[in-house]
Design an enzyme around this catalytic site. Structure first.
Site, PDB file in Angstrom:
ATOM      1  N   GLY A  58      47.490  57.440   1.709  1.00 14.50           N
ATOM      2  CA  GLY A  58      47.878  56.300   2.622  1.00 14.50           C
ATOM      3  C   GLY A  58      47.242  55.047   1.972  1.00 14.50           C
ATOM      4  O   GLY A  58      46.957  54.745   0.896  1.00 14.50           O
ATOM      5  N   CYS A  59      46.589  54.134   3.074  1.00 11.06           N
ATOM      6  CA  CYS A  59      46.094  52.652   2.425  1.00 11.06           C
ATOM      7  C   CYS A  59      44.979  53.203   1.588  1.00 11.06           C
ATOM      8  O   CYS A  59      44.083  53.898   2.040  1.00 11.06           O
ATOM      9  CB  CYS A  59      45.843  51.962   3.627  1.00 11.06           C
ATOM     10  SG  CYS A  59      44.872  50.474   2.949  1.00 11.06           S
TER      11      CYS A  59
END
Length: 210
Positions: A58-59
């Protein structure tokens, strides 16, 4: 995180999609596991097989933040890996056409913390069962993946995944050989430490039962 965060009252509109003067990422580490090395500021450091690990979950802001808290971790850099575009920009990666994943390079001291402990922490700070995204961040650049730098790292990673599956987790994390790591723009580095904000789509969950 683009427009997907509007449903959260606009609180996180800039997360992982903030605008900043463009800066070209720096290529680091990569080729064969026996030769791969992480490079910081142009200087080679620890070999991938002995003190560097690469994770996508993810981020990269949140992954970086929580990996930095693990004792024995020396440094964490946000960047890109796995795609076909040379020297990718954040805009290219977020366009979902570069093939790159938001990835962190974790440099650690093997004398203080094992690769298994580092990889285990990775599986605890993101949801390895979510495909094509993490939390509200949806897109191929946010997929879960471990980029291994040696046969040992691959074996350990696959062992951890089997442990999670035995506990009922439908793990979708990809296990791929490490490729060239492109360091992200400066404004992505140490984002939460600099901003004083708190990660919103990552949290530690003790998934291994210990």
């Amino acid at each position: 995180m683009r427009g997907l965060l509007l449903g959260f009252g606009g609180l996180f509109l800039i997360a992982c999609s903030c605008s900043s003067p463009s800066a070209q990422p720096t290529a680091t580490a990569a080729p064969a596991p026996s030769e791969a090395a992480m490079v910081a500021d142009g200087e080679p450091t620890a070999p991938v097989a002995d003190g560097v690990a690469y994770f996508a979950g993810g981020c990269f802001w949140g992954v970086e933040h929580y990996m930095q808290e693990l004792p024995g971790v020396i440094s964490v850099e946000s960047g890109y890996m796995g795609g076909h575009v040379e020297s990718p920009s954040y805009e290219q990666v977020s366009s979902m056409t570069s093939g790159h994943l938001e990835t962190v390079a974790v440099r650690f001291d093997p004398g203080r913390v094992s690769y298994e402990a580092v990889a285990k922490r990775f599986f605890e700070i993101h949801d390895p069962t979510q495909a094509d995204g993490q939390g509200p961040d949806i897109g191929p650049e946010y997929r879960s993946a471990v980029f291994y730098g040696s046969p040992e790292q691959k074996q350990i990673t696959e062992g951890l995944i089997e442990r999670l599956r035995a506990r009922g987790y439908d793990v979708v994390t990809e296990v791929r050989p490490a490729e060239r790591f492109w360091k992200a723009e400066d404004y992505h580095q140490d984002y939460y430490a600099r901003s004083g904000k708190t990660p919103y789509c990552h949290a530690r969950v003790r998934r291994f039962g210990d």
